[in-house]
Design a protein around this motif. Sequence first.
Motif, PDB file in Angstrom:
ATOM      1  N   PRO A  11       0.851  -1.396   0.067  1.00 57.87           N
ATOM      2  CA  PRO A  11       0.166  -0.287   0.150  1.00 57.87           C
ATOM      3  C   PRO A  11       1.080   1.232  -0.270  1.00 57.87           C
ATOM      4  O   PRO A  11       1.888   1.198   0.393  1.00 57.87           O
ATOM      5  N   LEU A  12       1.129   2.595  -0.803  1.00 60.64           N
ATOM      6  CA  LEU A  12       1.119   3.410  -0.967  1.00 60.64           C
ATOM      7  C   LEU A  12       1.247   4.460   0.777  1.00 60.64           C
ATOM      8  O   LEU A  12       2.490   3.965   1.192  1.00 60.64           O
ATOM      9  N   GLN A  18       6.752   3.100   5.839  1.00 59.15           N
ATOM     10  CA  GLN A  18       8.034   3.314   5.914  1.00 59.15           C
ATOM     11  C   GLN A  18       9.633   4.183   6.048  1.00 59.15           C
ATOM     12  O   GLN A  18      10.352   4.018   6.804  1.00 59.15           O
ATOM     13  N   ALA A  19       9.280   5.372   4.785  1.00 62.30           N
ATOM     14  CA  ALA A  19      10.020   5.435   4.921  1.00 62.30           C
ATOM     15  C   ALA A  19      10.627   6.320   5.799  1.00 62.30           C
ATOM     16  O   ALA A  19      12.007   7.350   6.146  1.00 62.30           O
ATOM     17  N   LEU A  24      12.374   1.769   5.634  1.00 64.06           N
ATOM     18  CA  LEU A  24      13.314   2.031   4.263  1.00 64.06           C
ATOM     19  C   LEU A  24      13.687   3.143   3.812  1.00 64.06           C
ATOM     20  O   LEU A  24      13.561   4.635   4.339  1.00 64.06           O
ATOM     21  N   GLN A  25      15.518   2.700   3.754  1.00 62.97           N
ATOM     22  CA  GLN A  25      16.131   3.944   3.089  1.00 62.97           C
ATOM     23  C   GLN A  25      16.621   4.043   1.478  1.00 62.97           C
ATOM     24  O   GLN A  25      16.324   2.476   1.408  1.00 62.97           O
ATOM     25  N   LEU A  26      17.833   4.274   1.531  1.00 55.16           N
ATOM     26  CA  LEU A  26      18.250   4.418   0.365  1.00 55.16           C
ATOM     27  C   LEU A  26      20.239   4.252   0.362  1.00 55.16           C
ATOM     28  O   LEU A  26      20.454   4.312   1.730  1.00 55.16           O
ATOM     29  N   PRO A  27      20.485   3.371   0.009  1.00 56.13           N
ATOM     30  CA  PRO A  27      21.933   2.631  -0.445  1.00 56.13           C
ATOM     31  C   PRO A  27      22.355   4.057  -1.047  1.00 56.13           C
ATOM     32  O   PRO A  27      21.956   4.855  -1.568  1.00 56.13           O
ATOM     33  N   ASP A  28      23.616   4.105  -0.027  1.00 55.74           N
ATOM     34  CA  ASP A  28      24.712   6.139  -0.353  1.00 55.74           C
ATOM     35  C   ASP A  28      25.133   5.665  -1.843  1.00 55.74           C
ATOM     36  O   ASP A  28      25.518   7.273  -2.222  1.00 55.74           O
ATOM     37  N   PRO A  85      18.292   0.894   8.804  1.00 47.24           N
ATOM     38  CA  PRO A  85      16.782   0.024   7.508  1.00 47.24           C
ATOM     39  C   PRO A  85      16.437  -1.389   7.976  1.00 47.24           C
ATOM     40  O   PRO A  85      18.000  -2.463   7.551  1.00 47.24           O
ATOM     41  N   LYS A  86      15.886  -1.669   7.565  1.00 50.61           N
ATOM     42  CA  LYS A  86      14.995  -2.779   7.089  1.00 50.61           C
ATOM     43  C   LYS A  86      15.469  -3.220   5.965  1.00 50.61           C
ATOM     44  O   LYS A  86      15.369  -4.344   5.680  1.00 50.61           O
ATOM     45  N   TYR A  87      14.927  -2.669   4.991  1.00 48.37           N
ATOM     46  CA  TYR A  87      15.086  -2.320   3.006  1.00 48.37           C
ATOM     47  C   TYR A  87      16.126  -1.129   2.903  1.00 48.37           C
ATOM     48  O   TYR A  87      15.766  -0.009   3.571  1.00 48.37           O
TER      49      TYR A  87
END
Length: 778
Positions: A11-12, A18-19, A24-28, A85-87
């Motif tokens: 779901p959006l 999560q963000a 939920l995060q970004l890889p560098d 983060p988990k993802y």
Amino acid sequence: MAKTFESGDVPLADLLNQARQGVLQLPDFQRGWVWDDGHIVSLLASISRSFPIGAVMTLETGNSEVRFRPRPLAGTPTATATTDPKYLLLDGQQRTTSLYLALRSGAPVRTQDTRKKEVERWYFADIDACIDPDTDRNEAILSLPADKRRVSSRGEVLLNASTTEAQVRAGKAGLFPLDIVLDQNATLDWQYAYLQAGQSMDQQLQIWKRFQEAVISPFLHYSVPRIALDQKTTKEAVCQVFEKVNTGGVELTVFELLTATFAAEDFRLRDDWEHRQATWADEPLLADLDATTFLQIVTLLWTRSRWEERTRERVRGDRVPAVSAKRREMLSLPLNGYQSWADAVTDTLQRVVRFLHGERIFHARDLPYSTQLVPLTAILTLLGENAFTPGPRAKLRQWYWCGVFGELYGGATDTRFANDLQDVLSWIQDDGEEPRTVRESQFQAERLLGLRTRNSAAYKGLYALVMKRGGRDFRTGETIDAKAYAADSIDIRHIFPQKWCAANGIDSGFANCIVNKTAIDGQTWGYIGASAPSKYLAALEGGVPVSPQDLDAIVTSHDIDPVALRQDDFGAVFDARYERLIRHIEDATGRQVNRGDGQGSPFSVDQSGAALARGIQALIEAGESKTVEFKSTGRKNLSTGLKDRAIEWAVIKTVAGFMNGHGGTLLVGVEDNGKVIGLEEDFTVFSKKNTDAWELWLTELLIQDLGKPATANVTVRFGTIENHTVARINVAPASEPVYTRRTKTGAKGAVFLVRLNNATHELDGPDASGYQQNRWFK
């Protein structure tokens, strides 16, 4: 093979939560968020219509072999940065971040307008437009400034959505703030205010129901397709998957991936790279050396050190890791592997510059193959200063030019990097067999005619070789070095100008190929323009100024026949230079050029018979000079009528002097005063009295006294003048000092001879060393 991913919808609202929470995060290695206002409006409009916006891809964290430094999505709370983060979001950053900023951040979105101007925006749904089936949904999503007002150029408020009260009354039916669309409580509060604002609550309710169905429900029920990679996914797979699915179409470089990997160990690769890059920032030759190439070099050395270690410790049956700079190995490069070799590579780059300057390559644009820097740097790192001793340097030069003229670095090169590193080191250190690049190198003679631009490695290679072999600066008359190259704006320019060639019926293919080009400085080019050579040479003599003899010597150093050039004889100049360039390639590579059907240049027919005789006659009429010398005979003493070593020595002395100088022409069969007596006098001391026997004798004499490599600098042709046979011996400048192997008496010895003005002199000690340094090594 076990499946390493799952697919499904998220779901959006959950994705954005999560963000917000840092789950939920970004890889560098991901680049920053860059979407503009128009992209955001279009994205919001698509979701409001339940249109697909593409899948996102996530990577589950926890694999100790795939550790990336995480960073939160733009606009998420500061506390998120401290959350593990988990993802990690591999694909969908631009869409996910845009949606988070617009729908969940609670702040205006800092973005850009169509003119790239920085702006802050809130996004609203125009209720009336959204429920109108004939209105484009993109037009129904409004973007308003940070104060939520739209004003005219005169400052008049055209639209006000700064408060809830203003929003419910704005436009025809109200403007709904999309930053609360996923917050049901906030939406209910806004709905209540909206229903109270109309003249008829029933009418307002009917509008609201239609709007809720058209816009709010699609947002609340929207799900995003997600591909979730699990912990077992390898680093190489992450990289490949990212490149294939990244919707921005931007390749993920190994450097970016390793930057994120090393960051997990508190090492800032980007800062380290920028510091190293600054150490060679002023070196034009390394201007295009990028981070990925640097990492290839480091990886090649790291894998070789690993290979050496495992080879020493190897137990029978054990697999020894490969030497490689392929993507897989680069992605496996550990931080300690990088740190163990990065300093050595940085230091070696100065040796790379030194080596390439010695080959007369001074600028990145003139590098035949930038890819060849990878094995070259690795080889020089391991050889150290030993690479510049005569034996290793000669082999290194041969390998380098075989790669260039074999055109072996233009395609897939990863395997060749490793092969060349291993092969060349074995060849130099252990006297092993020739490297595969040397064995595989082959150059087709007719290829010269197709070398017309810098797109070709061989084109740039020949440009460098002409300077390496003694091509002199037209302006100063000095051997071209890095300083002269830069100061005099030296470039590859036409010998016979293009316009002159076109006006005189010369095919453009011949006019524009490398045979009709050489290293010419900017000032000289100003004299050349579109003029015939005979005219621009005269202009140079008066304008520089320079004497005709000195100018002829400079022209000769570029393998150009000055007599033919002054006669505007394109065919003669082209033919002679075509042959000389082939000899240069053979000398540099140690490999025979493939002539195919055995034919020479397309103008070779012009150099038979009358044309060749005219060229010799012109040389005789011009007389002896810095670049031309006459000999009555090559072997026979006219006083005794016998073979004479002293006569042979005179030939050797002249040829060696021309090689160590800047080239020249020796005519045999012509007395000092220009009288033609021909080779017929020499023929009397040969059993076979013909030119074949005479040329064979000369070749054997040169090989015996100067060696095979030096003999490659010599071309012999015969012409008939006044019914006498004259040998025209064209001598090209040598690529390195040439010593005689025998003395004047025939005894074994080493004599260094050089042409100075109109005579040949013997130099030794400091004089020889100083001359050689200035001529070849500066």
